[in-house]
Design a protein around this motif. Sequence first.
Motif, PDB file in Angstrom:
ATOM      1  N   THR A 195       0.837  -1.204   0.000  1.00 21.18           N
ATOM      2  CA  THR A 195       0.000   0.000   0.000  1.00 21.18           C
ATOM      3  C   THR A 195       0.871   1.253   0.000  1.00 21.18           C
ATOM      4  OG1 THR A 195      -1.824  -1.125   1.114  1.00 21.18           O
ATOM      5  CG2 THR A 195      -1.729   1.264   1.335  1.00 21.18           C
ATOM      6  N   ALA A 196       2.006   1.205   0.693  1.00 22.67           N
ATOM      7  CA  ALA A 196       2.900   2.370   0.745  1.00 22.67           C
ATOM      8  C   ALA A 196       3.326   2.802  -0.654  1.00 22.67           C
ATOM      9  CB  ALA A 196       4.119   2.051   1.606  1.00 22.67           C
ATOM     10  N   ARG A 197       3.684   1.845  -1.491  1.00 21.88           N
ATOM     11  CA  ARG A 197       4.105   2.173  -2.851  1.00 21.88           C
ATOM     12  C   ARG A 197       2.927   2.724  -3.665  1.00 21.88           C
ATOM     13  NH1 ARG A 197       8.831  -0.640  -4.357  1.00 21.88           N
ATOM     14  NH2 ARG A 197       8.664   0.515  -6.311  1.00 21.88           N
ATOM     15  N   PHE A 198       1.750   2.149  -3.428  1.00 24.23           N
ATOM     16  CA  PHE A 198       0.549   2.632  -4.123  1.00 24.23           C
ATOM     17  C   PHE A 198       0.236   4.067  -3.702  1.00 24.23           C
ATOM     18  CE2 PHE A 198      -4.255   2.752  -4.156  1.00 24.23           C
ATOM     19  CZ  PHE A 198      -4.377   2.886  -5.540  1.00 24.23           C
ATOM     20  N   MET A 199       0.479   4.387  -2.437  1.00 23.05           N
ATOM     21  CA  MET A 199       0.223   5.742  -1.941  1.00 23.05           C
ATOM     22  C   MET A 199       1.198   6.751  -2.553  1.00 23.05           C
ATOM     23  SD  MET A 199      -2.410   5.869   0.158  1.00 23.05           S
ATOM     24  CE  MET A 199      -3.048   5.208  -1.355  1.00 23.05           C
ATOM     25  N   VAL A 200       2.432   6.334  -2.733  1.00 23.99           N
ATOM     26  CA  VAL A 200       3.416   7.224  -3.351  1.00 23.99           C
ATOM     27  C   VAL A 200       2.977   7.563  -4.787  1.00 23.99           C
ATOM     28  CG1 VAL A 200       5.796   7.387  -4.206  1.00 23.99           C
ATOM     29  CG2 VAL A 200       5.334   6.426  -1.936  1.00 23.99           C
ATOM     30  N   ALA A 201       2.450   6.570  -5.462  1.00 23.53           N
ATOM     31  CA  ALA A 201       2.016   6.782  -6.848  1.00 23.53           C
ATOM     32  C   ALA A 201       0.682   7.522  -6.930  1.00 23.53           C
ATOM     33  CB  ALA A 201       1.914   5.432  -7.564  1.00 23.53           C
ATOM     34  N   ASN A 202      -0.137   7.421  -5.853  1.00 22.34           N
ATOM     35  CA  ASN A 202      -1.485   8.035  -5.870  1.00 22.34           C
ATOM     36  C   ASN A 202      -1.759   8.749  -4.542  1.00 22.34           C
ATOM     37  OD1 ASN A 202      -2.831   6.705  -8.460  1.00 22.34           O
ATOM     38  ND2 ASN A 202      -1.713   5.099  -7.366  1.00 22.34           N
ATOM     39  N   PRO A 203      -1.031   9.811  -4.246  1.00 23.23           N
ATOM     40  CA  PRO A 203      -1.150  10.459  -2.935  1.00 23.23           C
ATOM     41  C   PRO A 203      -2.543  11.016  -2.648  1.00 23.23           C
ATOM     42  CG  PRO A 203       0.137  11.810  -4.456  1.00 23.23           C
ATOM     43  CD  PRO A 203      -0.033  10.489  -5.117  1.00 23.23           C
ATOM     44  N   LYS A 204      -3.319  11.371  -3.668  1.00 24.41           N
ATOM     45  CA  LYS A 204      -4.650  11.915  -3.429  1.00 24.41           C
ATOM     46  C   LYS A 204      -5.626  10.869  -2.889  1.00 24.41           C
ATOM     47  CE  LYS A 204      -4.446  15.693  -6.765  1.00 24.41           C
ATOM     48  NZ  LYS A 204      -5.045  16.303  -7.980  1.00 24.41           N
ATOM     49  N   LEU A 205      -5.242   9.587  -2.979  1.00 26.74           N
ATOM     50  CA  LEU A 205      -6.120   8.520  -2.485  1.00 26.74           C
ATOM     51  C   LEU A 205      -5.837   8.154  -1.026  1.00 26.74           C
ATOM     52  CD1 LEU A 205      -6.120   6.115  -5.576  1.00 26.74           C
ATOM     53  CD2 LEU A 205      -7.855   7.805  -4.937  1.00 26.74           C
ATOM     54  N   ARG A 206      -4.913   8.864  -0.390  1.00 28.38           N
ATOM     55  CA  ARG A 206      -4.505   8.505   0.969  1.00 28.38           C
ATOM     56  C   ARG A 206      -5.704   8.502   1.930  1.00 28.38           C
ATOM     57  NH1 ARG A 206       0.408   8.605   3.783  1.00 28.38           N
ATOM     58  NH2 ARG A 206       1.405   9.194   1.822  1.00 28.38           N
ATOM     59  N   GLY A 207      -6.566   9.489   1.822  1.00 31.30           N
ATOM     60  CA  GLY A 207      -7.693   9.598   2.743  1.00 31.30           C
ATOM     61  C   GLY A 207      -8.654   8.416   2.641  1.00 31.30           C
ATOM     62  N   ILE A 208      -9.029   8.054   1.429  1.00 33.31           N
ATOM     63  CA  ILE A 208     -10.004   6.972   1.280  1.00 33.31           C
ATOM     64  C   ILE A 208      -9.365   5.620   1.608  1.00 33.31           C
ATOM     65  CG2 ILE A 208      -9.600   6.631  -1.204  1.00 33.31           C
ATOM     66  CD1 ILE A 208     -12.962   6.403   0.722  1.00 33.31           C
ATOM     67  N   VAL A 209      -8.064   5.466   1.331  1.00 33.42           N
ATOM     68  CA  VAL A 209      -7.412   4.200   1.684  1.00 33.42           C
ATOM     69  C   VAL A 209      -7.325   4.057   3.208  1.00 33.42           C
ATOM     70  CG1 VAL A 209      -5.234   2.921   1.587  1.00 33.42           C
ATOM     71  CG2 VAL A 209      -6.135   4.019  -0.475  1.00 33.42           C
ATOM     72  N   ARG A 210      -7.025   5.151   3.903  1.00 32.79           N
ATOM     73  CA  ARG A 210      -7.053   5.107   5.382  1.00 32.79           C
ATOM     74  C   ARG A 210      -8.419   4.631   5.869  1.00 32.79           C
ATOM     75  NH1 ARG A 210      -3.304   7.995   8.441  1.00 32.79           N
ATOM     76  NH2 ARG A 210      -1.896   9.343   7.277  1.00 32.79           N
ATOM     77  N   ARG A 211      -9.445   5.193   5.290  1.00 36.82           N
ATOM     78  CA  ARG A 211     -10.808   4.841   5.717  1.00 36.82           C
ATOM     79  C   ARG A 211     -11.102   3.363   5.434  1.00 36.82           C
ATOM     80  NH1 ARG A 211     -15.653   8.578   6.084  1.00 36.82           N
ATOM     81  NH2 ARG A 211     -17.426   7.214   6.413  1.00 36.82           N
ATOM     82  N   ILE A 212     -10.761   2.925   4.253  1.00 40.80           N
ATOM     83  CA  ILE A 212     -11.035   1.529   3.873  1.00 40.80           C
ATOM     84  C   ILE A 212     -10.329   0.569   4.832  1.00 40.80           C
ATOM     85  CG2 ILE A 212     -10.555  -0.204   2.106  1.00 40.80           C
ATOM     86  CD1 ILE A 212     -10.930   2.117   0.032  1.00 40.80           C
ATOM     87  N   GLN A 213      -9.053   0.810   5.091  1.00 42.53           N
ATOM     88  CA  GLN A 213      -8.299  -0.107   5.949  1.00 42.53           C
ATOM     89  C   GLN A 213      -8.799  -0.066   7.390  1.00 42.53           C
ATOM     90  OE1 GLN A 213      -4.245   1.250   5.134  1.00 42.53           O
ATOM     91  NE2 GLN A 213      -3.915  -0.480   3.750  1.00 42.53           N
ATOM     92  N   THR A 214      -9.145   1.126   7.875  1.00 47.22           N
ATOM     93  CA  THR A 214      -9.607   1.233   9.262  1.00 47.22           C
ATOM     94  C   THR A 214     -10.974   0.598   9.430  1.00 47.22           C
ATOM     95  OG1 THR A 214      -8.373   3.298   9.528  1.00 47.22           O
ATOM     96  CG2 THR A 214     -10.105   2.836  11.141  1.00 47.22           C
ATOM     97  N   MET A 215     -11.880   0.898   8.528  1.00 45.19           N
ATOM     98  CA  MET A 215     -13.238   0.375   8.680  1.00 45.19           C
ATOM     99  C   MET A 215     -13.278  -1.137   8.513  1.00 45.19           C
ATOM    100  SD  MET A 215     -14.456   3.098   9.558  1.00 45.19           S
ATOM    101  CE  MET A 215     -16.027   2.367  10.012  1.00 45.19           C
ATOM    102  N   ASN A 216     -12.267  -1.701   7.882  1.00 46.00           N
ATOM    103  CA  ASN A 216     -12.218  -3.151   7.749  1.00 46.00           C
ATOM    104  C   ASN A 216     -12.013  -3.831   9.102  1.00 46.00           C
ATOM    105  OD1 ASN A 216     -12.212  -5.554   6.126  1.00 46.00           O
ATOM    106  ND2 ASN A 216     -10.002  -5.682   6.491  1.00 46.00           N
TER     107      ASN A 216
END
Length: 583
Positions: free
Chosen positions: A476-497
Motif C-alpha cells: 500500500t505504501a508504494r501505491f500511496m506514493v504513486a497516488n497520494p490523493k487517495l490517501r484519505g479513502i485508503v485510510r478509511r477503507i483499511q480502518t473500517m475493515n
Amino acid sequence: MITPAYIKAALRGDNALPLRPINQVMNLERLGAMHQSRLSFMRTLVRRIMRQRWQIAPALFELDALGYGTVVYEVKALHGLFSFVLFSSYLAPENRNDRVIATQWDITMALVDGQVDGIYLEKLRQNVPKQEAGRVDSRVFVLSRANRSARNFGYVVNQLAKGERPDVAKIAQVGYLYRTTAVYGSGKLGMADWEKVSTRYPDFARPFAAEMFVCLMLRNFSLLQVEHIAKNQSPDFFTPMQPKIKRFFGIGNSTGLGMAPYLINHPLLINQWVEMRELALARIRVLGGINAHICQQLEELIERCYEHTAETVTEDEWQTSNNQQVLNDLDGLKDRVAVSFNDWDELLGWSEEHCSLQGQEMLISMMLELYPELVDDLEDYHTAEEFLDLDPLMPVQQLKEVIEQRYDWALAIDFNAEGARETFWYRSEEKMEPRLGGTELEEGRKKQMALGVGYAVRKCYDQLCEYVAAYPKHTTARFMVANPKLRGIVRRIQTMNKCVYGDIQANLLDRNVLPMHLLRAKLAFFGVGKFDPRSRLWVRNTMFQGAPLLEDIGKTFNDDWFMPLAPKPESVQNQESLESVTP
C-alpha cells in the motif's frame, strides 16, 4: 461485569454472538427507520442522573412577571459542580424564526463548569444571547437557544392563570413549550472541545451527554416559567400543573442538514453506536429467556407503541403514511405474539417478512426494553478513538480484496447512470452549515464536501486494479506514493475493515437521496420521538417527553418512559384527588 475484552470477544472470534449482517444494518433506509431505545443517549443520561441522585436547584432566579430575566441553576453531579445559565428575553413575533438563520431567540443558554460569580455572569450575558456572533471561553461546554411554541406557550399560561389544567389532547398536538434551534458543543465558538470534556468531566464523558443535559434543563425551566408567569398574572386563581401533565411535556427540536455529514465524517463513532445496539440485540436473541411474564410485557409494549404512534401528529404525507404502516405492523405483531412464540429469531424473521422497516426496528426497540440486565451495561461503551490509520505494509492485492469484500455495495453502484452523481454537499459560507446542491450549481461542485464515500471507493478501486495489474507484489505504501490523493479513502477503507459496522451503504450523491434518513438515524441514537418532517431537508421532533422531572430526582425511578403516552383524564383526576387528601 462487562469489560472491553468481553465486548471484543462478543463481536468477533469463536465466541462471537450472532450479529445482523452489515449490509442489512447499515442500509440507509433501515437506519432512517430506527426508533429510540433504552440505549439512546437521553435514556442513559436520565438513568445516570436518577441513580446518582444529582442535586439541581436554582442559585439565581431573577425573572420579572412576564418571565424575562436571568436564571442560574447549580448542578451537583457525582464528580463535579456545574452551572446552567439561562437568559430569557422579549422576542417580537416578527423576529421569531425556527431556522438557523435567526439572530434573536426567546431563550439562550449555556452549560458552564463550576459556580458562576457576578463578573462571569456579566461576561456570559454579553455573549450567550448573541450565539454565533458572540464568543465564550473553555469553561462553557454547551451553547444553545430556543423559541416558545406559538401553539402551546400562551395557551398553557392562560389555562393555569384561570385555575384550569391544560387540555391534554391539545398538548399532544405539539408536545412542548419550547423548541431548540441549535445546540452547540465540542469546541465551537471558543467552548471546551470534546477531548477536554471527555477527560476532565466524567459526568459528561459520553457522546452528546452535555448537549442532551441542556435540553433536559430547558424542558424543566419551561415548566417552571409558565407557572411563574401564570401565578403573577392571576395569583388568586393560579393552579400549578399536575406532575403527570408536566411529564408529558418534552422539548421540541428542529434539525436540518447540519447533522447529516456527522454520520459520514465520524465512521468509527457511528460504528461504536451501532455495534452496541446490535450487540444488545444479539445478547437477547441468545440469552433472552421467554416466559409468561416477558410475553405479557411484550404485549403491553406493543399496545403502548401503537398508542404512541397513533398520538403522533404530522402534516407530512410521507410520514403519515409511514406511521399508518407502523400501526398496521403493530396490529399484525399483536396477532402474531398472541399465537405464542418460543424464539426471538423466529419473531424477527416473521417481522422481516411481514412488517415495514420501521415496524421491524420498533420490534427491536421493544426487545431491548424487555431485558435491561442484558442491555444497560453497554451504555458505557459508546465512545471511540477516532483515528483512521494507514497500514502501509498491506499488500495491494490484499487491499483490493478488502474493497471487494467490504465495499461490494459501492462497487455495485453505477456511478455513470443518470442522476447517480447529481447531488453534492457543500458548506454555506454565510452560516457554516451544510447544504445540498444540484446540477444547477455546477460551479459549486469545486467546493463540495467529501461525503460521497461510495464514489471515492469506486475511483480508488479502479486505479488500484490498474496498479495491481502492473505491480502485483507492491505494498500500500508504494501505491500511496504513486497516488497520494487517495490517501484519505485508503485510510478509511483499511480502518473500517477492522470494524463490524461503520460506513453507511448508500450513494449519497444520487439525485434521489433522502437526507431525512441520515437525520433520523442520528436522532434515534439521541432518543427523540414523534418525527415530523417539514421538508426532505429538516425535521421537527420531540425530546425528553415522559422523562422524570427535577423534583422526581431522589424518588422511586422505574426507567419506564419509553414511547410516552398522553395521560388519561381519569388518571389526572385521580392524582388530583389523591393530592387533595394528602396532608
